[in-house]
Design a protein around this motif. Structure first.
Motif, PDB file in Angstrom:
ATOM      1  N   GLU A   1      14.835  17.280  20.623  1.00 32.27           N
ATOM      2  CA  GLU A   1      15.807  18.023  21.436  1.00 32.27           C
ATOM      3  C   GLU A   1      17.190  17.877  20.804  1.00 32.27           C
ATOM      4  O   GLU A   1      17.636  16.767  20.540  1.00 32.27           O
ATOM      5  N   PRO A   2      17.908  18.991  20.527  1.00 30.71           N
ATOM      6  CA  PRO A   2      19.228  18.917  19.897  1.00 30.71           C
ATOM      7  C   PRO A   2      20.180  18.049  20.700  1.00 30.71           C
ATOM      8  O   PRO A   2      20.193  18.078  21.928  1.00 30.71           O
ATOM      9  N   PHE A   4      23.459  18.058  21.267  1.00 26.92           N
ATOM     10  CA  PHE A   4      24.470  18.648  22.134  1.00 26.92           C
ATOM     11  C   PHE A   4      23.848  19.259  23.378  1.00 26.92           C
ATOM     12  O   PHE A   4      24.392  19.130  24.479  1.00 26.92           O
ATOM     13  N   ARG A   5      22.714  19.915  23.222  1.00 26.66           N
ATOM     14  CA  ARG A   5      22.041  20.511  24.382  1.00 26.66           C
ATOM     15  C   ARG A   5      21.600  19.429  25.352  1.00 26.66           C
ATOM     16  O   ARG A   5      21.751  19.559  26.578  1.00 26.66           O
ATOM     17  N   HIS A   6      21.082  18.337  24.817  1.00 27.86           N
ATOM     18  CA  HIS A   6      20.606  17.258  25.678  1.00 27.86           C
ATOM     19  C   HIS A   6      21.763  16.556  26.383  1.00 27.86           C
ATOM     20  O   HIS A   6      21.692  16.253  27.580  1.00 27.86           O
ATOM     21  N   LEU A   8      24.701  17.809  27.157  1.00 35.53           N
ATOM     22  CA  LEU A   8      25.230  18.705  28.181  1.00 35.53           C
ATOM     23  C   LEU A   8      24.297  18.776  29.384  1.00 35.53           C
ATOM     24  O   LEU A   8      24.754  18.837  30.532  1.00 35.53           O
ATOM     25  N   ALA A   9      22.992  18.766  29.137  1.00 34.54           N
ATOM     26  CA  ALA A   9      22.033  18.822  30.237  1.00 34.54           C
ATOM     27  C   ALA A   9      22.114  17.567  31.100  1.00 34.54           C
ATOM     28  O   ALA A   9      22.125  17.641  32.342  1.00 34.54           O
ATOM     29  N   SER A 158      22.238  15.497  14.500  1.00 33.30           N
ATOM     30  CA  SER A 158      21.355  15.994  15.551  1.00 33.30           C
ATOM     31  C   SER A 158      19.908  15.576  15.290  1.00 33.30           C
ATOM     32  O   SER A 158      19.176  15.203  16.215  1.00 33.30           O
ATOM     33  N   LYS A 162      17.605  13.054  17.637  1.00 31.61           N
ATOM     34  CA  LYS A 162      16.277  13.409  18.131  1.00 31.61           C
ATOM     35  C   LYS A 162      15.286  12.285  17.852  1.00 31.61           C
ATOM     36  O   LYS A 162      14.471  11.926  18.712  1.00 31.61           O
TER      37      LYS A 162
END
Length: 257
Positions: A1-2, A4-6, A8-9, A158, A162
């Protein structure tokens, strides 16, 4: 999972109140803006030390005024830096309170760790992006080179994140089993990934400085601007060490919440 996406989530789950999210976002933005703003004071400083001696003979008042402005700007940015760090605790506390969700005592410390590492990591990313834009102003070629190298470095971190997230999940699932990994190895792996990220940033700095040297020797960049570019690049790529360390600690805390 990237990464930044993780991040932010997870942040979205930490701060569910819209107003708290805005406050946290503003805090992160201010964290990132201050070091970039400080570069304007550095630009004034570089101009003083390169052109000041000659200008002082002709117009000493102007040089003295520039020095006064430099100290005011530097003092203001450093004071703001420390002030925002103090305000971060209040913003995070009020954000948790506004979310209204009860957190078990055994997870509360992990929740705070997540919030702090989230602010550190996202501030580093925003700061890197702002520095990249700033470099375009001083020299488009150096700005493009720095942005390209930074993008590749962010991609590499990133990938490291991961891997670290997978490891931390495995550590948590097997911590009471015979297959549990020893604590020194867990800590060592996390530190190793953090330092690899910092090393990637150092490599990016060296690559971009080659471009700066070629531009200076070709006469496309003034001496005062070259000084600012060097210091700015040093700060920008130094943020990869901060980002890498915060991201790996974030991965550790994320699996416990």
């Amino acid at each position: 999972e990237p990464v930044f996406r993780h991040i932010l989530a997870v942040s979205g789950r930490l701060f569910t109140d819209p107003r708290s999210r805005v406050k946290v976002a503003l805090l992160i933005l201010l964290f990132a803006v201050i070091p970039v703003t400080e570069m304007l004071a550095v630009r004034l400083f570089s101009g003083i030390i390169t052109d000041g001696p000659g200008q002082f003979v002709e117009n000493p008042r102007r040089v003295v005024w520039q020095i006064v402005v430099f100290f005011i700007a530097l003092g203001a940015t450093r004071s703001a830096h420390h002030g925002i760090k103090l305000a971060r605790v209040r913003v995070i506390r009020s954000g948790f309170a506004a979310s209204g969700s009860a957190t078990p005592p055994n997870k509360e410390s992990w929740q705070w760790a997540l919030a702090f590492e989230m602010s550190n990591a996202l501030s580093a990313v925003v700061q890197i992006l702002m520095f990249a834009v700033l470099f375009f102003v001083f020299d488009p070629v150096t700005g493009f080179a720095g942005a390209a190298v930074a993008a590749l470095s962010l991609l590499a971190i990133s990938v490291l994140y991961k891997r670290q997230l997978v490891l931390q999940r495995d550590y948590l699932e097997t911590r009471w089993s015979p297959e549990a990994v020893a604590i020194p190895e867990r800590v060592g792996t996390r530190i190793k990934h953090s330092e690899i990220g910092a090393f990637i940033g150092t490599g990016g700095l060296l690559v971009t400085l080659v471009v700066v040297f070629s531009r200076v020797l070709g006469g496309q960049i003034a001496t005062s601007d070259a000084i600012v570019l060097f210091l700015g690049l040093r700060l920008m790529f130094g943020q990869f060490g901060t980002l890498s360390s915060s991201a790996m600690r974030f991965a550790r805390a994320a699996v416990h919440v």
